[in-house]
Every structure is written in structure tokens, then in C-alpha cells.
Design a protein around this motif. Sequence first.
Motif, short mmCIF file in Angstrom:
data_model
loop_
_atom_site.label_atom_id
_atom_site.label_comp_id
_atom_site.label_asym_id
_atom_site.label_seq_id
_atom_site.Cartn_x
_atom_site.Cartn_y
_atom_site.Cartn_z
N PHE A 1 -1.76 -2.03 7.11
CA PHE A 1 -1.12 -2.11 5.79
C PHE A 1 -0.45 -0.81 5.37
CE2 PHE A 1 -4.36 -5.46 4.04
CZ PHE A 1 -3.78 -6.42 4.85
N ARG A 2 -0.58 0.23 6.15
CA ARG A 2 -0.16 1.54 5.64
C ARG A 2 1.34 1.57 5.34
NH1 ARG A 2 -0.04 2.45 11.04
NH2 ARG A 2 1.82 3.63 11.65
N TYR B 1 -4.90 4.20 10.93
CA TYR B 1 -5.56 3.12 11.66
C TYR B 1 -5.28 1.74 11.08
CZ TYR B 1 -8.46 4.41 7.69
OH TYR B 1 -8.86 4.75 6.43
N CYS B 2 -4.58 1.68 9.93
CA CYS B 2 -4.51 0.43 9.18
C CYS B 2 -3.12 -0.21 9.22
CB CYS B 2 -4.91 0.69 7.73
SG CYS B 2 -4.75 -0.77 6.69
N GLY C 1 -4.73 -3.71 -1.01
CA GLY C 1 -4.19 -2.42 -0.60
C GLY C 1 -4.22 -1.50 -1.82
N GLU C 2 -3.81 -0.25 -1.64
CA GLU C 2 -3.80 0.66 -2.81
C GLU C 2 -2.36 0.81 -3.27
OE1 GLU C 2 -6.18 4.13 -2.39
OE2 GLU C 2 -5.46 5.03 -4.26
N ASN D 1 -0.53 4.26 0.64
CA ASN D 1 -1.20 5.27 1.47
C ASN D 1 -0.76 5.16 2.92
OD1 ASN D 1 -2.70 6.28 -0.67
ND2 ASN D 1 -4.24 4.67 -0.43
N CYS E 1 -2.91 5.44 6.04
CA CYS E 1 -4.11 5.58 6.86
C CYS E 1 -3.68 5.15 8.27
CB CYS E 1 -5.23 4.68 6.34
SG CYS E 1 -5.47 4.82 4.56
N GLN F 1 -4.53 -7.16 8.23
CA GLN F 1 -4.87 -5.74 8.33
C GLN F 1 -5.26 -5.31 9.74
OE1 GLN F 1 -8.19 -4.56 5.93
NE2 GLN F 1 -7.46 -2.47 5.71
N CYS G 1 0.82 -1.20 0.00
CA CYS G 1 0.00 0.00 0.00
C CYS G 1 0.85 1.25 0.00
CB CYS G 1 -0.94 0.00 1.21
SG CYS G 1 -2.21 1.25 1.00
N LYS H 1 -5.14 8.27 -1.38
CA LYS H 1 -6.33 8.23 -0.52
C LYS H 1 -6.48 9.49 0.33
CE LYS H 1 -8.75 5.13 2.67
NZ LYS H 1 -8.74 3.80 3.27
FE1 SF4 Z 1 -5.42 2.71 3.82
FE2 SF4 Z 1 -6.54 0.68 2.46
FE3 SF4 Z 1 -3.87 1.12 2.42
FE4 SF4 Z 1 -5.02 0.26 4.63
S1 SF4 Z 1 -4.94 -0.85 2.74
S2 SF4 Z 1 -3.44 1.88 4.45
S3 SF4 Z 1 -7.03 1.27 4.53
S4 SF4 Z 1 -5.47 2.45 1.63
#
Ligand code: SF4
Length: 479
Positions: free
Chosen positions: A110-111, A107-108, A147-148, A103, A105, A365, A101, A221
Amino acid sequence: MKMIYKPQEYRIKDERMKPFIDESEIWEILDSAEPTKENVRAVIQKSLAKNRLSLQETALLLKTEDPELIEEIKAGARTLKENVYGDRIVIFAPLYVGNKCVNNCTYCGFRASNKKQKRTTLNDIQLRSEVKSLEDNGQKRLILVYGEHPMYDADFIADSVRTVYSVKSGSGEIRRVNINAAPLDIEGYKKVKEAGIGTYQIFQETYHREAYAKYHLSGQKSNFDWRLTGLDRAQEALIDDVGIGALFGLYDWKYEVLGLLRHVNHFEACYNVGPHTISFPRIKAASDSTIDPRFEVNDDDFIRLVAILRLAVPYTGLILTARETKELREEVIKLGVSQIDAGTNIQLGGYSEESREEQQLDHEQFEIGDTRSLGEVIDELLDKQYLPSFCTACYRKGRTGEHFMEFSVPGFIKRFCTQNAILTLAEYLEDYATPEQKNKGYKLIDLKVEELNQKDSLKVAPLLDRLEKVKEGERDLYF
Ligand code: SF4
Ligand code: SAM
């Protein structure tokens, strides 16, 4: 009556893509709501007559603090669920395809900045092996999660969807693949639509721009409006089956319920059809995550918010995930949930592993609350006389989109949903259940067939005929 509905041709105009969330408007509606016994009861009655509630009416329910009225709201949601939806619960499983990922985020797990997270993207063999394991358990409906990351572009997503559909194991097959991934551009959505997806799901996380900026620190994101209009672009690509959601625990929960409703209104106004589903995930512990504890949603408020959502949008599917515990899920299902995941394992490659003792947060996650197997969840649903359903008929018959809302077409549930639920349950019992579960399941089926016959005076001969065929080994029979 002809039941094939096609989405309209190209409809969206740029005007509709304009961001439609106005924070001060939502707060004004909440602040000016003054619930009384009379107006709250009137709103519950309006909903029980299967009418959509306005933002102002929903705000009355959200602002209610009188314990007696809160109980009436919950009772209303239970009644509405029974009247509109009956006792079916649609079952699916999430399948994580890749956790790279770009991004951040907060709370996640995977960030991008979380160096502890082990990054994996399932290759073709691994993906096939995951799907085989899911099929061997009896799953028929999946949601693929990504993920992104530039690697997970539309071609990649479309390829993985095609791969999933191509895996067959015994009489097992995946009949509906939904997606939870980053918002795409219109060309991208067209590609994934081509691959035959069901619902495209995007959670806005929070509908409050300032809060959003606090949690989404970098990457694509972090652009609130790009995400907010993500499902409008899907509509333009003629994906008319979309799912919205808010991640509860990021901002004020009452505000988020109105944010979700505002999103529903936007869809209904622009496309004549609301989202197919609403999700309301609650934040769970994740590897190296940070959140704002002020907005934590406790169990009582969570139960309340689901009941209020049920009343606000009587015709929209509600999805409850295994983030919540078995006990809480039992409670919340009664209030109007239509879909749950079961047998959930969100570890990358986790379904094909021999056994798993406990979650490894550095390879998934977030923490889940319900780790039961599919068989255990089905067992409990049967004990409580719910009808577990793996039905995928509507999407495969083209019953989606503007004119189609399964709950609003009179008689639809008994003519299609209940019968298809029975047939898919019978398939499950034949192919995957233990002898005890099979026995229990067929007892419930007998009961439901009798109910259709008596209570709903439906001619059940065609159903009985198909049930017999399922017992003889035919598969994938539906109305
Ligand atoms: Fe954000 Fe989705 Fe990446 Fe988690 S997987 S960090 S929620 S974009
Ligand atoms: N990466 C894509 C995205 O963010 O849209 C795909 C979805 S993400 C893998 C799935 C969803 O998980 C997010 O939209 C978010 O709502 C939720 N999520 C993220 N972290 C979570 C946590 N700690 N607890 C519960 N849900 C979480």
C-alpha cells in the motif's frame, strides 16, 4: 463476585509517554544470557506456574540452541495453553476499508510510492455490502484495517465503525469491531472510543530505531516515537483494550521478542494492565516491496518464537493470522494461540465478490497463506476438538481494562468463556452450518458440556437452558 470493571479516570502523565525502548539495554540482556539445562528448565517451570517472565528469563529461552531444550520449551507452551486457555479459539475476520496511504513502508504493497497499487476506499454502500457478506457467512467479530491517509481520520474511522455495527442481515450482526489503523492523537482516540470499538491495534513493526528508519522512509509513520507512544495516547483517551505487535522479518527476531516484552512491561508499570493481545505477523510477499533477506524468519524459528512468547506472558492473548499457511497454523495454534482470523479476504471489496480465483497483489496489502473459507476452518477446528468461539461478552459487559484479565480470574474461563463459546458456536451451527457440520458441532458441544459438568463440576443447567433457547431461535445469549 461483581464482574463489571470500569477504566479509571484520567491517569496518564506526560512522564509516561516518554519513549521506553533502549536498544542497547535489550542487546545487553540478550548478549549476557547464558542458558543451561538447569536455568532454562527453571524458567519453563516458573511460566507453568502462570508467572510472567522477566526480560532476562525470556532471553535465556531465546538464546537456547540445544534441540532437547527447544523441544521442552515447545512442550511447556503447549501445556500452558491447555492449562490456562483450554481448547477455545476465538474467530474474527479482517475487513480492509481503504488502501490509500501517505507513508512509505518498504515492505507494504500500500505504500505511497507503489504506483501499481489500485487505490480504493469503500463507500457506504460497498462497506455495507462487505459487512453483509461477512455476516451471511457467520462472522461476528471484525477488525477494520486502513492505510494511513488524511482521509482516514478519526471521524472517518468512527463513522465506519458505526456503519458496521448498524448492518444486520438475517440473524447476522457484528458484535465487536476492532481497529488496526495509524496511531491517533488523544482527541481522535476519544472519537473512535465513542463509536464503540473493541481493541485498538498498532504494530510497532520493529522495536529497533535504526532498522525502523531503514524501512519507514517517509510520512508520519517514519516517526518511531510517535508510533511507539501511540497506544499510550489511547490509554489517555481511556481505551484500555489495546493490541501490540511486531512485524517479524525486519530485524533480529530475538531482539523483537524482547522489544514486545518491554512494551508489555511498560503498560503494566504505567497502567496496571498489559496489552490485551500480541500479534506476530511475518513478512509476506507484497506488490513492489523490498525487505532485508538477512532477517527472514524461517518456520522453525517462527514456531519457537511463538512458544517463547506464550511462556513469557501467560495471560496475554496471542493472535495468529492467515498470513501463515493452513499447515503452519495448525502447528502454531497448539503452542498457545488464542485468536485466529478465518475466511480471510484482504482484497478491497473482496468479500462481496462472487468468486475469487487467486489473489491480486496490486489490489491488496500482501499475500496470504490460508485462503480457506470460514466453514472450512471451523470444520477443521471441530475435527481437532477445538471450540471455535465468536464470543464478544466481556467487552459488552464492560469486563475490560485494569482489573480484568480473563485468564487471571480463578474459574473465569469455565464460568464465562467456555459457556459463551458453546453458545456462539451453537448460533453458528443453527444459522450457517451444513447439516454434517451441525451434527459434528453439536457432538462437540455435548462433549464440552459433559466435561464442564464432570471435570469442572459446574452447574450446567443455566447453560442447557440457553442452548435450548438458541435452538428455538433466540440469539445473543451470554454470561
Ligand atoms: Fe505502511 Fe500501513 Fe501504509 Fe502499509 S498501509 S505503507 S504498513 S502505513
Ligand atoms: N496502515 C496502518 C499501519 O501501518 O499501522 C494500518 C495497518 S497495516 C494496513 C497492517 C499491518 O500489516 C502493518 O502494521 C504491518 O505490520 C503489516 N504488514 C504490512 N506489510 C506486510 C507484509 N508485506 N507482510 C505481512 N504483513 C505486513
